[in-house]
Design an enzyme around this catalytic site. Sequence first.
Site, PDB file in Angstrom:
ATOM      1  CG  HIS A  12      -0.259   0.375   2.488  1.00 22.37           C
ATOM      2  ND1 HIS A  12       0.540  -0.518   3.155  1.00 22.37           N
ATOM      3  CD2 HIS A  12      -0.218   1.517   3.207  1.00 22.37           C
ATOM      4  CE1 HIS A  12       1.038   0.054   4.233  1.00 22.37           C
ATOM      5  NE2 HIS A  12       0.598   1.295   4.294  1.00 22.37           N
TER       6      HIS A  12
HETATM    7  C1  UD1 Z   1      -2.363   5.649   5.757  1.00 20.02           C
HETATM    8  C2  UD1 Z   1      -1.089   6.167   6.423  1.00 20.02           C
HETATM    9  C3  UD1 Z   1      -0.009   5.109   6.321  1.00 20.02           C
HETATM   10  C4  UD1 Z   1      -0.492   3.767   6.835  1.00 20.02           C
HETATM   11  C5  UD1 Z   1      -1.761   3.394   6.094  1.00 20.02           C
HETATM   12  C6  UD1 Z   1      -2.314   2.080   6.551  1.00 20.02           C
HETATM   13  C7  UD1 Z   1      -0.590   8.577   6.317  1.00 20.02           C
HETATM   14  C8  UD1 Z   1       0.259   9.573   5.657  1.00 20.02           C
HETATM   15  N1  UD1 Z   1      -0.575   7.343   5.746  1.00 20.02           N
HETATM   16  O1  UD1 Z   1      -2.069   5.477   4.374  1.00 20.02           O
HETATM   17  O2  UD1 Z   1       1.100   5.521   7.100  1.00 20.02           O
HETATM   18  O3  UD1 Z   1       0.507   2.810   6.634  1.00 20.02           O
HETATM   19  O4  UD1 Z   1      -2.736   4.427   6.332  1.00 20.02           O
HETATM   20  O5  UD1 Z   1      -3.486   1.764   5.858  1.00 20.02           O
HETATM   21  O6  UD1 Z   1      -1.236   8.867   7.291  1.00 20.02           O
HETATM   22  N2  UD1 Z   1      -9.426   4.730   1.558  1.00 20.02           N
HETATM   23  C9  UD1 Z   1     -10.605   4.069   1.534  1.00 20.02           C
HETATM   24  N3  UD1 Z   1     -11.194   3.725   2.730  1.00 20.02           N
HETATM   25  C10 UD1 Z   1     -10.640   4.031   3.914  1.00 20.02           C
HETATM   26  C11 UD1 Z   1      -9.425   4.723   3.936  1.00 20.02           C
HETATM   27  C12 UD1 Z   1      -8.812   5.053   2.759  1.00 20.02           C
HETATM   28  O7  UD1 Z   1     -11.145   3.757   0.484  1.00 20.02           O
HETATM   29  O8  UD1 Z   1     -11.227   3.699   4.960  1.00 20.02           O
HETATM   30  C13 UD1 Z   1      -8.761   5.073   0.289  1.00 20.02           C
HETATM   31  C14 UD1 Z   1      -9.050   6.449  -0.214  1.00 20.02           C
HETATM   32  O9  UD1 Z   1      -9.140   6.397  -1.587  1.00 20.02           O
HETATM   33  C15 UD1 Z   1      -7.804   7.218   0.144  1.00 20.02           C
HETATM   34  C16 UD1 Z   1      -6.731   6.158   0.072  1.00 20.02           C
HETATM   35  O10 UD1 Z   1      -7.360   4.947   0.455  1.00 20.02           O
HETATM   36  O11 UD1 Z   1      -7.566   8.289  -0.679  1.00 20.02           O
HETATM   37  C17 UD1 Z   1      -5.560   6.433   0.957  1.00 20.02           C
HETATM   38  O12 UD1 Z   1      -5.969   6.632   2.310  1.00 20.02           O
HETATM   39  P1  UD1 Z   1      -5.080   7.552   3.303  1.00 20.02           P
HETATM   40  O13 UD1 Z   1      -5.595   7.465   4.689  1.00 20.02           O
HETATM   41  O14 UD1 Z   1      -4.891   8.882   2.692  1.00 20.02           O
HETATM   42  O15 UD1 Z   1      -3.674   6.869   3.231  1.00 20.02           O
HETATM   43  P2  UD1 Z   1      -3.238   5.334   3.305  1.00 20.02           P
HETATM   44  O16 UD1 Z   1      -2.620   4.990   2.022  1.00 20.02           O
HETATM   45  O17 UD1 Z   1      -4.316   4.459   3.833  1.00 20.02           O
END
Ligand code: UD1
Length: 371
Positions: free
Chosen positions: A213
């Site tokens: 991820h």
């Molecule tokens: C975040 C953390 C990362 C951690 C990871 C674990 C930061 C900078 N990054 O990254 O350190 O390792 O979480 O998962 O804080 N999305 C969904 N559903 C959700 C959450 C996210 O669909 O419940 C999708 C959305 O499209 C979003 C993308 O995942 O834009 C990324 O989510 P985000 O929380 O921005 O970062 P992660 O890649 O999950």
Amino acid sequence: MNTRENRKFRVLAVAGARPNFMKIAPLLRELHARPKFSTYLVHTGQHYDAAMSEDFFRDLGIPTPDINLEVGSSSHGAQTAQVLERVEPLLIEQRPDVVLVVGDVNSTLSASIAAVKLGIPVAHVEAGLRSGDRAMPEEINRLMTDAISTWLFTTEPSGNENLRREGVAEDRIHHVGNVMIDTLRANLARARELDVLTRLGLEPQGYAVLTLHRPSNVDDPEGLARLFDVLEEIHNELPVVFPVHPRTEASISKLRRDEPLRLFTLPPLGYLEFLRTMADSKVVLTDSGGIQEETTALGVPCLTLRDSTERPITVTQGTNTMVGSDPSTILSELRKILDGAGKQGRIPDLWDGSAASRIVDILERDLEKGK
Ligand code: UD1
């Protein structure tokens, strides 16, 4: 009357994203068990899908948050700003004695900034980890959170060394062990009772587990496609079970492929099911930080698909090997494991299930002293 003797110390704990939940769980349990503390749990809403959030609260018995700030997904700047903006009035209303933050996600940093600006001290659990790679958003979150926290609780000696090198005073650094491993140890027996392997048609030791991820691996379509080529090659020999993170799902849908991925893809698993799946696997391939530690605690070989790690003890003492994204390195290290020459490793000091208790002891002692 609120005399110093009967007054409870108010801890406002913050969690926002999946890897926070297994870290906050043992801390809340420990705080609840101590008459000296009262707690208030904030979920920032950084992760919001049931599979990324609610399922973990249920699996880990975490109490329902006192508030969910529902910040959701957005750019780094916007997400960080929204948590900051929404946490601040809450801190003014709640006036905790300590704000407790874990890990290195955007919510960790935002809550710390909001607290410190209001004069509320921050306790950072999992402090001092450094990958040395400032292109990782988490590295910036770690550096900044540590720079402003009062209590810095570290999981491994490298954390202490990094903090000292950055000029942090010795009395702020506490090597206490790993709260995520508290959670693993508390839940492994329950996880082993699950029938997830049967449900997925897997035999113990007969499969690999893959998680991906990191933006550096999944946001660039060409790099991701090259990685999938080698992972599909592995899958021909050893089934590769791949619970897909939503960020990765979105990237996969943008790859121009004629056929679906030849891997055993699944939606994200809950904590217990994933723990069971990892525990019985032959090898784990990952770019996660936490999974490098969990595999070390389980004694399962781990190949980390990154060029740097902020958790070097998993390499020097544990079962972790850094393989980057080079296909020949990935395949040759995998071959060693399949030939029975994978790392055995040992469990690092203080990864013994009692880290949360050590943390709360230190907080209680220092708060009593009025530190
Ligand atoms: C975040 C953390 C990362 C951690 C990871 C674990 C930061 C900078 N990054 O990254 O350190 O390792 O979480 O998962 O804080 N999305 C969904 N559903 C959700 C959450 C996210 O669909 O419940 C999708 C959305 O499209 C979003 C993308 O995942 O834009 C990324 O989510 P985000 O929380 O921005 O970062 P992660 O890649 O999950």
